[in-house]
Design an enzyme around this catalytic site. Structure first.
Site, PDB file in Angstrom:
ATOM      1  N   TYR A  60      -1.065  -0.350  11.328  1.00 12.63           N
ATOM      2  CA  TYR A  60      -1.787  -0.765   9.977  1.00 12.63           C
ATOM      3  C   TYR A  60      -0.624  -0.303   8.997  1.00 12.63           C
ATOM      4  O   TYR A  60       0.274  -1.415   8.778  1.00 12.63           O
ATOM      5  CB  TYR A  60      -2.996  -0.616   9.466  1.00 12.63           C
ATOM      6  CG  TYR A  60      -3.150  -0.820   8.025  1.00 12.63           C
ATOM      7  CD1 TYR A  60      -2.979  -2.021   7.423  1.00 12.63           C
ATOM      8  CD2 TYR A  60      -2.509  -0.372   7.272  1.00 12.63           C
ATOM      9  CE1 TYR A  60      -3.275  -2.043   6.387  1.00 12.63           C
ATOM     10  CE2 TYR A  60      -3.131   0.457   5.411  1.00 12.63           C
ATOM     11  CZ  TYR A  60      -3.112  -1.189   4.703  1.00 12.63           C
ATOM     12  OH  TYR A  60      -3.332  -1.662   4.144  1.00 12.63           O
TER      13      TYR A  60
ATOM     14  N   LYS B 219       2.725  -3.593   7.359  1.00 11.56           N
ATOM     15  CA  LYS B 219       2.890  -3.781   5.931  1.00 11.56           C
ATOM     16  C   LYS B 219       4.363  -3.061   5.256  1.00 11.56           C
ATOM     17  O   LYS B 219       4.723  -3.718   4.904  1.00 11.56           O
ATOM     18  CB  LYS B 219       1.623  -2.201   4.974  1.00 11.56           C
ATOM     19  CG  LYS B 219      -0.090  -3.024   5.341  1.00 11.56           C
ATOM     20  CD  LYS B 219      -0.120  -4.486   4.509  1.00 11.56           C
ATOM     21  CE  LYS B 219      -0.432  -3.928   3.108  1.00 11.56           C
ATOM     22  NZ  LYS B 219      -0.226  -5.487   2.850  1.00 11.56           N
TER      23      LYS B 219
ATOM     24  N   THR C 281       0.694  -1.234   0.061  1.00 10.62           N
ATOM     25  CA  THR C 281      -0.481   0.088   0.109  1.00 10.62           C
ATOM     26  C   THR C 281       0.718   1.193  -0.136  1.00 10.62           C
ATOM     27  O   THR C 281       1.899   1.466   0.554  1.00 10.62           O
ATOM     28  CB  THR C 281      -1.353   0.220   1.077  1.00 10.62           C
ATOM     29  OG1 THR C 281      -1.588   0.954   1.448  1.00 10.62           O
ATOM     30  CG2 THR C 281      -0.226  -0.457   2.550  1.00 10.62           C
ATOM     31  N   ASP C 282       0.325   2.000  -0.016  1.00 10.06           N
ATOM     32  CA  ASP C 282       1.164   3.501  -0.271  1.00 10.06           C
ATOM     33  C   ASP C 282       1.533   4.272   1.168  1.00 10.06           C
ATOM     34  O   ASP C 282       2.149   5.045   1.291  1.00 10.06           O
ATOM     35  CB  ASP C 282       0.285   4.300  -1.617  1.00 10.06           C
ATOM     36  CG  ASP C 282      -1.173   5.179  -0.561  1.00 10.06           C
ATOM     37  OD1 ASP C 282      -1.966   4.531   0.387  1.00 10.06           O
ATOM     38  OD2 ASP C 282      -2.371   6.001  -1.449  1.00 10.06           O
ATOM     39  N   GLU C 283       0.133   3.607   1.854  1.00 11.62           N
ATOM     40  CA  GLU C 283       0.791   3.850   3.123  1.00 11.62           C
ATOM     41  C   GLU C 283       1.869   3.924   4.150  1.00 11.62           C
ATOM     42  O   GLU C 283       1.869   4.156   4.832  1.00 11.62           O
ATOM     43  CB  GLU C 283      -0.859   3.409   4.217  1.00 11.62           C
ATOM     44  CG  GLU C 283      -1.673   3.872   4.109  1.00 11.62           C
ATOM     45  CD  GLU C 283      -3.335   3.632   4.849  1.00 11.62           C
ATOM     46  OE1 GLU C 283      -2.741   3.479   6.096  1.00 11.62           O
ATOM     47  OE2 GLU C 283      -4.430   3.427   4.211  1.00 11.62           O
TER      48      GLU C 283
HETATM   49  P1  NAD Z   1     -10.070  -6.933   2.749  1.00 12.71           P
HETATM   50  O1  NAD Z   1      -9.932  -7.141   4.724  1.00 12.71           O
HETATM   51  O2  NAD Z   1     -11.232  -6.657   2.195  1.00 12.71           O
HETATM   52  O3  NAD Z   1     -10.020  -8.483   2.621  1.00 12.71           O
HETATM   53  C1  NAD Z   1      -8.628  -9.175   2.781  1.00 12.71           C
HETATM   54  C2  NAD Z   1      -9.053 -10.777   2.791  1.00 12.71           C
HETATM   55  O4  NAD Z   1      -7.421 -11.822   3.676  1.00 12.71           O
HETATM   56  C3  NAD Z   1      -9.633 -10.931   4.011  1.00 12.71           C
HETATM   57  O5  NAD Z   1     -10.983 -12.096   2.620  1.00 12.71           O
HETATM   58  C4  NAD Z   1      -9.668 -12.270   5.056  1.00 12.71           C
HETATM   59  O6  NAD Z   1     -11.266 -13.055   5.431  1.00 12.71           O
HETATM   60  C5  NAD Z   1      -8.336 -12.844   4.318  1.00 12.71           C
HETATM   61  N1  NAD Z   1      -7.638 -12.436   5.360  1.00 12.71           N
HETATM   62  C6  NAD Z   1      -7.400 -12.027   6.719  1.00 12.71           C
HETATM   63  N2  NAD Z   1      -6.448 -12.803   7.734  1.00 12.71           N
HETATM   64  C7  NAD Z   1      -6.050 -13.368   7.080  1.00 12.71           C
HETATM   65  C8  NAD Z   1      -5.246 -14.462   7.196  1.00 12.71           C
HETATM   66  N3  NAD Z   1      -4.425 -14.376   8.742  1.00 12.71           N
HETATM   67  N4  NAD Z   1      -4.894 -15.565   6.400  1.00 12.71           N
HETATM   68  C9  NAD Z   1      -5.352 -15.587   5.347  1.00 12.71           C
HETATM   69  N5  NAD Z   1      -6.419 -15.369   5.066  1.00 12.71           N
HETATM   70  C10 NAD Z   1      -6.739 -13.537   5.767  1.00 12.71           C
HETATM   71  O7  NAD Z   1      -8.356  -6.533   2.557  1.00 12.71           O
HETATM   72  P2  NAD Z   1      -8.525  -5.499   1.036  1.00 12.71           P
HETATM   73  O8  NAD Z   1      -8.955  -3.975   1.484  1.00 12.71           O
HETATM   74  O9  NAD Z   1      -8.408  -6.441  -0.596  1.00 12.71           O
HETATM   75  O10 NAD Z   1      -6.502  -5.324   0.034  1.00 12.71           O
HETATM   76  C11 NAD Z   1      -5.831  -6.234   0.370  1.00 12.71           C
HETATM   77  C12 NAD Z   1      -4.472  -6.184   0.237  1.00 12.71           C
HETATM   78  O11 NAD Z   1      -4.281  -5.434  -0.756  1.00 12.71           O
HETATM   79  C13 NAD Z   1      -4.240  -6.470   1.780  1.00 12.71           C
HETATM   80  O12 NAD Z   1      -2.986  -6.326   2.034  1.00 12.71           O
HETATM   81  C14 NAD Z   1      -4.067  -4.241   1.336  1.00 12.71           C
HETATM   82  O13 NAD Z   1      -3.227  -4.123   2.381  1.00 12.71           O
HETATM   83  C15 NAD Z   1      -4.057  -4.365   0.725  1.00 12.71           C
HETATM   84  N6  NAD Z   1      -4.386  -3.012  -0.120  1.00 12.71           N
HETATM   85  C16 NAD Z   1      -5.227  -2.843   0.258  1.00 12.71           C
HETATM   86  C17 NAD Z   1      -6.166  -1.213  -0.914  1.00 12.71           C
HETATM   87  C18 NAD Z   1      -7.568  -0.200  -0.302  1.00 12.71           C
HETATM   88  O14 NAD Z   1      -7.568   0.458  -0.433  1.00 12.71           O
HETATM   89  N7  NAD Z   1      -8.235  -1.449   0.428  1.00 12.71           N
HETATM   90  C19 NAD Z   1      -4.963   0.101  -0.997  1.00 12.71           C
HETATM   91  C20 NAD Z   1      -4.016  -0.545  -0.988  1.00 12.71           C
HETATM   92  C21 NAD Z   1      -3.528  -2.207  -0.553  1.00 12.71           C
HETATM   93  O1  TDX Z   2     -15.762   6.812   9.127  1.00 10.31           O
HETATM   94  C1  TDX Z   2     -14.685   7.586   8.319  1.00 10.31           C
HETATM   95  N1  TDX Z   2     -14.564   9.426   8.009  1.00 10.31           N
HETATM   96  C2  TDX Z   2     -13.571  10.032   7.295  1.00 10.31           C
HETATM   97  O2  TDX Z   2     -13.520  10.785   7.639  1.00 10.31           O
HETATM   98  C3  TDX Z   2     -13.639   6.851   8.106  1.00 10.31           C
HETATM   99  C4  TDX Z   2     -13.772   5.019   7.714  1.00 10.31           C
HETATM  100  C5  TDX Z   2     -12.365   7.593   6.809  1.00 10.31           C
HETATM  101  N2  TDX Z   2     -12.268   8.563   7.344  1.00 10.31           N
HETATM  102  C6  TDX Z   2     -11.509   9.300   6.007  1.00 10.31           C
HETATM  103  C7  TDX Z   2      -9.846   8.860   6.808  1.00 10.31           C
HETATM  104  C8  TDX Z   2      -9.695   8.248   4.892  1.00 10.31           C
HETATM  105  O3  TDX Z   2      -8.391   9.907   5.426  1.00 10.31           O
HETATM  106  O4  TDX Z   2     -11.295   8.815   4.897  1.00 10.31           O
HETATM  107  C9  TDX Z   2      -9.834   8.119   4.496  1.00 10.31           C
HETATM  108  C10 TDX Z   2     -10.213   6.562   4.005  1.00 10.31           C
HETATM  109  O5  TDX Z   2      -9.805   5.879   4.797  1.00 10.31           O
HETATM  110  P1  TDX Z   2     -10.565   4.635   4.893  1.00 10.31           P
HETATM  111  O6  TDX Z   2     -11.709   4.140   3.740  1.00 10.31           O
HETATM  112  O7  TDX Z   2     -10.370   4.348   6.243  1.00 10.31           O
HETATM  113  O8  TDX Z   2      -8.887   4.385   4.387  1.00 10.31           O
HETATM  114  P2  TDX Z   2      -6.961   5.059   4.952  1.00 10.31           P
HETATM  115  O9  TDX Z   2      -7.041   5.439   6.123  1.00 10.31           O
HETATM  116  O10 TDX Z   2      -7.148   5.970   3.299  1.00 10.31           O
HETATM  117  O11 TDX Z   2      -6.620   3.072   4.299  1.00 10.31           O
HETATM  118  C11 TDX Z   2      -6.846   2.690   2.715  1.00 10.31           C
HETATM  119  O12 TDX Z   2      -5.817   3.059   1.946  1.00 10.31           O
HETATM  120  C12 TDX Z   2      -4.616   2.091   1.703  1.00 10.31           C
HETATM  121  C13 TDX Z   2      -6.914   1.460   3.052  1.00 10.31           C
HETATM  122  O13 TDX Z   2      -7.828   1.068   4.376  1.00 10.31           O
HETATM  123  C14 TDX Z   2      -5.816  -0.152   3.368  1.00 10.31           C
HETATM  124  O14 TDX Z   2      -5.830  -1.088   3.156  1.00 10.31           O
HETATM  125  C15 TDX Z   2      -5.553   0.367   2.071  1.00 10.31           C
HETATM  126  O15 TDX Z   2      -3.977  -0.049   2.389  1.00 10.31           O
END
Ligand code: NAD
Ligand code: TDX
Length: 337
Positions: free
Chosen positions: A151, A155, A126-128
């Site tokens: 988190y 990562k 992730t970018d974070e």
């Molecule tokens: P999500 O939380 O929707 O899904 C995570 C999945 O992993 C779930 O199906 C969960 O059951 C499974 N899981 C959790 N712990 C596990 C374990 N110990 N063994 C096997 N499975 C397990 O997450 P997402 O948003 O789909 O993110 C997927 C990946 O992409 C993550 O690595 C996250 O860090 C990365 N990512 C997410 C975002 C975003 O905006 N959502 C952005 C950049 C990177």
């Molecule tokens: O209730 C809320 N109110 C609010 O203002 C929530 C849930 C979020 N926010 C803000 C926080 C952030 O600035 O919105 C922005 C986005 O929040 P999230 O959806 O929680 O995302 P973020 O914290 O940016 O992290 C996400 O992007 C990178 C994903 O959850 C991560 O899994 C990914 O790695």
């Protein structure tokens, strides 16, 4: 025989999009290993569950014996690791599951790649991990890691382990780092689906702080296509940034959702800021563009419109994910609003 890929965390938001996309477009076998935490949902995979090239295994990436035996049984040649605890606010409540899955789980996968001499591990990051930007500049692949939440620290630790394995053991691995995803099937703890569902029910929209934090938004489909591009053509040991070139403040997003749903901005409720809240993320994606020829295709205006429509069209999915454990979490995070 077809190539066989172990996809971990394939029942989550991004992993399930990846599996649906790949099984519709490529002739490969996919084995999905998922622990089915609160975020894992097999309903996300209903459309492909009977595909002969697909197998689901319920289990954790922390279970080394299981990971090894699944790889051996299915002649797995490579791993794409999506499995993670992924929500920043949950990591602030309790960091332990984040270290267990994101760090220790990744270590187990790297060890299996070495032991079974697999061809490749693509680690989804992730970018974070880069921390927070001021008002200008973008993250490049050589920006030093500086994570700010439990988190992102987990990562970043996983990324460092992957790179250390490449350096020390010549482990065939590659890392992708993507910006904020949105799209169908996203669990409604994240900003966009949470705001859509609350707005649909005329419930308050909880915006942290002043709503001026900036994220770089990408449609999940674009992210999955980028992952496949890196999987096929990326260079071992390299990191590739992925992003949508679409920086928006949280308040801009929330207002655009309300506008499309024809709801009043009086639903917006500014609440206490997230502790340690990162101000701004923005990705420089020149490397993946120039070296691998990928760039995002879906513009935000169309993508958010389709996403809102998807949540409207799928009330059953929404109800199912919002029962039980999620209700307890919501109450703890937002109280009675
Ligand atoms: P999500 O939380 O929707 O899904 C995570 C999945 O992993 C779930 O199906 C969960 O059951 C499974 N899981 C959790 N712990 C596990 C374990 N110990 N063994 C096997 N499975 C397990 O997450 P997402 O948003 O789909 O993110 C997927 C990946 O992409 C993550 O690595 C996250 O860090 C990365 N990512 C997410 C975002 C975003 O905006 N959502 C952005 C950049 C990177
Ligand atoms: O209730 C809320 N109110 C609010 O203002 C929530 C849930 C979020 N926010 C803000 C926080 C952030 O600035 O919105 C922005 C986005 O929040 P999230 O959806 O929680 O995302 P973020 O914290 O940016 O992290 C996400 O992007 C990178 C994903 O959850 C991560 O899994 C990914 O790695």
């Amino acid at each position: 025989m077809n190539e066989s890929i172990l996809v971990t965390g394939g029942a989550g938001f991004i992993g399930s999009c990846f599996i649906r996309h790949i099984l519709s477009n490529e002739d490969v076998n996919i084995v999905n290993l998922d622990a089915l935490t609160y975020a894992g949902n097999l309903e996300n995979l209903k459309s492909i569950e009977k595909n002969p090239n697909y197998t689901f295994v319920h289990g954790s990436i922390q279970n080394a014996e299981l990971v090894k035996s699944v790889c051996e049984k299915h002649n797995v040649t490579s791993i794409i690791n999506f499995a993670a605890e992924s929500h920043v606010d949950r990591s602030i409540m309790n960091a332990h599951p984040f270290i267990d899955t994101n760090v220790l789980g990744t270590l187990i996968l790297l060890e299996v790649v070495n032991e079974l001499k697999l061809k490749l591990m693509l680690h989804v990051s992730t970018d974070e991990v880069y921390g927070s930007l001021g008002e200008t500049g973008k993250f490049t692949e050589s920006t030093p890691l500086s994570p700010n939440s439990p988190y992102s620290a987990s990562k970043a630790a996983a990324d460092q382990l992957v790179l250390a394995f490449v350096h020390t053991y010549n482990t065939p691995a590659v890392i992708t780092r993507c910006s904020n995803n949105y799209g169908p099937y996203q669990f409604p703890e994240k900003l966009i689906p949470l705001m859509i569902l609350n707005a649909l029910e005329d419930r308050p929209l909880p915006v942290y702080g002043d709503g001026m934090n900036v994220r770089d938004w990408i449609h999940v489909q674009d992210h999955c296509e980028a992952i496949w591009t890196v999987y096929k053509t990326g260079e071992q040991g390299q990191v590739y940034n992925i992003g949508g070139n679409c920086e928006l403040t949280n308040i801009e997003i929330v207002k655009s959702i309300l506008k499309q749903l024809n709801k009043s901005e009086s639903l917006i409720k500014f609440i206490k800021d997230r502790p340690g809240h990162d101000l701004r993320y923005a990705m420089d994606i020149e490397k993946i563009k120039i070296k691998l020829g990928w760039s995002p295709k879906i513009n935000f205006e169309q993508g958010i419109k389709d996403t809102i429509q998807w949540y409207i069209n799928n009330p059953q999915w929404c109800n199912n994910v919002r029962t039980g454990a999620y209700r307890d979490y919501y109450k703890k995070q937002y109280g009675e609003m």
